[in-house]
Design an enzyme around this catalytic site. Structure first.
Site, PDB file in Angstrom:
ATOM      1  N   SER A  80      47.311  -0.690  57.596  1.00  0.00           N
ATOM      2  CA  SER A  80      48.297  -1.740  57.857  1.00  0.00           C
ATOM      3  C   SER A  80      48.466  -2.725  56.712  1.00  0.00           C
ATOM      4  CB  SER A  80      47.915  -2.514  59.124  1.00  0.00           C
ATOM      5  OG  SER A  80      47.989  -1.693  60.262  1.00  0.00           O
ATOM      6  N   GLU A 301      54.726  -9.958  65.140  1.00  0.00           N
ATOM      7  CA  GLU A 301      54.029  -8.678  65.233  1.00  0.00           C
ATOM      8  C   GLU A 301      53.545  -8.380  66.641  1.00  0.00           C
ATOM      9  OE1 GLU A 301      50.152  -6.217  63.496  1.00  0.00           O
ATOM     10  OE2 GLU A 301      50.041  -8.393  63.779  1.00  0.00           O
ATOM     11  N   ASP A 306      48.879  -0.869  68.069  1.00  0.00           N
ATOM     12  CA  ASP A 306      48.021  -0.106  67.164  1.00  0.00           C
ATOM     13  C   ASP A 306      46.614   0.061  67.724  1.00  0.00           C
ATOM     14  OD1 ASP A 306      47.367   0.840  64.263  1.00  0.00           O
ATOM     15  OD2 ASP A 306      45.931  -0.768  64.614  1.00  0.00           O
ATOM     16  N   HIS A 431      45.576   6.629  61.887  1.00  0.00           N
ATOM     17  CA  HIS A 431      47.016   6.501  61.669  1.00  0.00           C
ATOM     18  C   HIS A 431      47.604   7.873  61.363  1.00  0.00           C
ATOM     19  CE1 HIS A 431      46.517   2.056  60.230  1.00  0.00           C
ATOM     20  NE2 HIS A 431      46.220   2.228  61.510  1.00  0.00           N
TER      21      HIS A 431
END
Length: 467
Positions: A80, A301, A306, A431
């Site tokens: 990120s 955000e 996530d 990810h």
């Protein structure tokens, strides 16, 4: 001679007209929404979860779309820190690095006397700060803000207002937002106008009871208050905050805000019950920032999407995505009150990276997205090669990879705490390296189209502001 003069005058007139049109189209305000880890499959699954296959999320209704490449300077699959920093600075940097030049080497922070990562090991010669869109906006006299459901010092919000060689040096990141204090990021001028998130422990002195806090003994919240900030610890204090002062709201003592699924069901009197929704934080931030006649830049955000995906807990990921989408709707509705056609406001929605979540099998239309697969022809549970049922949502990797698969129970897989199965066993899901989606509307949004590198988004944000 006369013909050439006429052509020159015509070109000047046309150029002036184009120039005036460009100035007129410049966005006064930009709201940049970042769904952390919100890859295409997460968007689709969340849409089906809430509105069905034919429904639409608010982000789906924004008229401009693009596809975004997310690789970092040193990795096919980004984390990120450099992916958000690419949006904010236009620079490709290494994994774990926040808003620094491309050659910056990620250097882990060290542990302080209390065992926390309070020692910043970033050498002065290790790279240079890369200017952020938030800093550019501040320099132009605009108000600026950063809002998140994670710790305020987490990678995504940190990329808007700090510069550091490693995202885990969160105590040093916190010091960068205190005007005039040791470690302050002077590029922020008189300070970020609005800050919201969790993780008060990075701002307050060490507390032996919870083992969190600053080893240097500084109380950054007291320092911010002395600089004119209103400091809030819950929704009620946020709601009561005056609109003519800078604001910092930290709604969790030592971590992130709760997942939306848990916050919405938290017991009265608990920390979770006192936390605002992301939509409420967003509209309050807009109220605070809009007092500046020069306009504002706001980053929002949905950070815990996530975290749920890393845990292969699809239900919490989808619920947090819906909460993120609700914040987009709230911002659109509020912006249109004063700017009905969004001639002065640009809204951009995107993600920093993908995850390995996928939508699996041939489920019938209307089958709950969190349920086991049921065939579109006969509505019977789908089975694997060994005759066992399987869920529609699965992950490429993660902790829940059984050595021998067994039948999955429909009620169990739709439960709050169910962890979807994975193809490769890892302690935490990673990810994904795939492209992500971008949605945009309002002033300057026409430029967001095609397949873009994430660094190009920074250029388009600057252009929309007329910088």
């Amino acid at each position: 001679m006369k013909r050439n003069l006429h052509r020159s005058l015509l070109a000047l007139a046309v150029g002036t007209a184009f120039s005036q049109a460009a100035v007129a189209a410049d966005a006064k305000n930009i709201i940049f929404f970042l769904g952390d880890g919100m890859g295409p499959a997460t968007v689709t699954a969340s849409r089906i979860f809430k509105y069905g296959e034919a429904g639409s999320l608010t982000m789906d209704t924004l008229e401009r779309t693009a596809r975004i490449k997310t690789f970092s300077n040193d990795a096919q699959t980004t984390d990120s820190a450099p992916s958000m920093a690419a949006y904010m600075t236009g620079v490709k940097m290494n994994n774990e690095v926040i808003s620094m030049s491309a050659e910056t080497v990620a250097t882990d922070p060290g542990k302080d006397a209390n065992g926390n990562l309070g020692v910043n090991n970033c050498a002065a010669t290790n790279g240079k700060p890369a200017v952020t869109i938030l800093e550019l906006a501040k320099a132009k006299g605009k108000a600026v803000g950063s809002v998140t459901t994670t710790e305020l010092t987490h990678a995504t919000p940190a990329a808007t207002f700090s510069h550091i060689c490693n995202r885990n040096a969160q105590y040093a990141i916190a010091a960068q937002v205190v005007p005039g204090g040791a470690g302050y990021n002077s590029a922020l001028g008189d300070g970020v106008d609005v800050l919201m998130g969790g993780g008060r422990n990075h701002f307050t002195p060490f507390d032996a009871t919870n083992k969190g806090g600053r080893a240097d003994g500084r109380d950054l919240l007291a320092e911010l208050k002395a600089k004119g900030y209103t400091v809030a610890a819950n929704k009620n204090e946020m709601d009561a905050a005056p609109l003519d002062k800078k604001f910092i709201g930290l709604y969790s003592a030592k971590s992130h805000l709760q997942y939306e699924l848990d916050r919405s069901t938290a017991a009265a009197g608990s920390e979770g019950a006192s936390q605002p929704t992301l939509a409420q934080m967003t509209t309050k931030a807009m109220d605070l920032l809009s007092k500046n006649p020069n306009g504002y830049f706001l980053m929002v955000e949905g950070g815990r999407i996530d975290h749920a995906l890393h845990g292969t807990n699809a239900k919490r990921a989808l619920v947090d995505t819906i909460a993120f989408d609700d914040a987009i709707k709230a911002a659109l509705d509020k912006a249109k009150v004063l700017d009905p056609d969004l001639k002065n406001t640009l809204i951009v929605v995107t993600a920093d990276h993908d995850h390995t979540l996928t939508i699996n099998g041939y489920s019938k239309r209307g089958n709950p997205i969190l349920d086991i697969n049921r065939g579109y022809r006969d509505n019977k549970p789908g089975t694997d090669a060994d005759g066992n049922t399987y869920s529609t949502l699965v992950f490429g990797n993660g902790p829940n990879r059984p050595n021998v698969r067994t039948n999955l129970d429909s009620a169990v897989v739709q439960g709050n705490d169910y962890l979807q199965e994975a193809g490769v066993r890892l302690s935490s899901e990673t990810h994904g390296g795939g492209d992500v989606k971008l949605f945009a509307t309002g002033s300057g949004s026409k430029a967001f189209k095609g397949t873009l590198d994430n660094t190009k988004v920074f250029t388009l944000l600057k252009s929309a502001f007329g910088f």
